[in-house]
Design an enzyme around this catalytic site. Structure first.
Site, mmCIF file in Angstrom:
data_model
loop_
_atom_site.group_PDB
_atom_site.id
_atom_site.type_symbol
_atom_site.label_atom_id
_atom_site.label_comp_id
_atom_site.label_asym_id
_atom_site.label_seq_id
_atom_site.Cartn_x
_atom_site.Cartn_y
_atom_site.Cartn_z
ATOM 1 N N GLY A 10 -78.742 -41.229 -34.808
ATOM 2 C CA GLY A 10 -78.393 -42.049 -33.659
ATOM 3 C C GLY A 10 -78.809 -41.319 -32.401
ATOM 4 N N CYS A 11 -78.033 -41.466 -31.362
ATOM 5 C CA CYS A 11 -78.339 -40.826 -30.083
ATOM 6 C C CYS A 11 -78.460 -39.313 -30.262
ATOM 7 C CB CYS A 11 -77.240 -41.153 -29.084
ATOM 8 S SG CYS A 11 -77.430 -40.309 -27.508
ATOM 9 N N PHE A 12 -79.590 -38.764 -29.842
ATOM 10 C CA PHE A 12 -79.766 -37.328 -30.043
ATOM 11 C C PHE A 12 -78.828 -36.493 -29.186
ATOM 12 C CE2 PHE A 12 -84.116 -38.152 -27.839
ATOM 13 C CZ PHE A 12 -83.539 -38.324 -26.584
ATOM 14 N N TRP A 13 -78.279 -37.038 -28.123
ATOM 15 C CA TRP A 13 -77.313 -36.281 -27.321
ATOM 16 C C TRP A 13 -76.146 -35.820 -28.185
ATOM 17 C CZ3 TRP A 13 -76.383 -40.058 -22.637
ATOM 18 C CH2 TRP A 13 -77.543 -40.117 -21.842
ATOM 19 N N ASP A 89 -75.089 -47.234 -30.635
ATOM 20 C CA ASP A 89 -76.546 -47.246 -30.490
ATOM 21 C C ASP A 89 -77.158 -48.007 -31.657
ATOM 22 O OD1 ASP A 89 -76.700 -45.615 -28.091
ATOM 23 O OD2 ASP A 89 -75.950 -44.006 -29.372
#
Length: 176
Positions: A10-13, A89
């Site tokens: 998902g979101c790499f953050w 996401d």
């Protein structure tokens, strides 16, 4: 000696911080992999038309921190039964995947996935793909170490995602 591991969750953050605390992990870079466009931008990837997934590329020392340990952390950051994205996401660029860099990694990842799938933790099948590593493209600088550079934005985005609620209800211990 170092090795690379590449994970899409998902979101790499949200995929950097869980790995960013262990001896033997030398570097974590947010980026893109798996697609058909060279040097994609975030704006291109988020359209879902490039084939790229948001990933983290981890450089690690396998004699200090093993690939098996990395996989254990990876599984505990995602919903491996969701093939439409991760948490808030949605879309193809946010799907979970393991990009393997060699046959040893593939064997370990396949075994780990099988154990998770048959372990009884989930009521649905584990659908996270195991794919060959493809060229990795680092994301723009503002995405790197986002949890450190923008801690309030990171915390609010993560809180709104539903990720932590899922993880705490699914795993005995979650370290984020």
């Amino acid at each position: 000696m170092t090795e690379k591991a590449t994970f899409a969750g998902g979101c790499f953050w949200c995929m950097v911080k869980p790995f960013d605390q262990f001896d033997g992990i030398e570097q974590i870079v947010s980026g893109y992999s798996g697609g058909h466009i060279e040097n994609p931008t975030y704006e291109q990837v988020k359209t879902g038309t490039t084939g790229h997934l948001e990933v983290v590329e981890i450089t690690f020392q396998p004699d200090v921190f093993s690939y098996e340990q990395l996989l254990d952390i990876f599984w505990q950051q995602i919903d491996p039964t969701d093939d439409e994205g991760q948490f808030q996401d949605r879309g193809p660029s946010y799907r979970a995947a393991i990009f393997v860099h060699n046959e040893r990694q593939r064997a370990i990842a396949e075994k780990s996935k099988q154990e998770l799938d048959t372990g009884g933790r989930f009521n649905k099948p584990v659908v996270t793909e195991i794919r060959d590593a493809t060229p990795f493209y680092a994301a723009e600088d503002y995405h790197q170490d986002f949890h450190k550079k923008n801690p309030e934005h990171y915390k609010s985005d993560r809180a709104a995602s539903g990720r932590d609620e899922f993880l705490s209800s699914t795993w005995e211990k979650v370290d984020v």
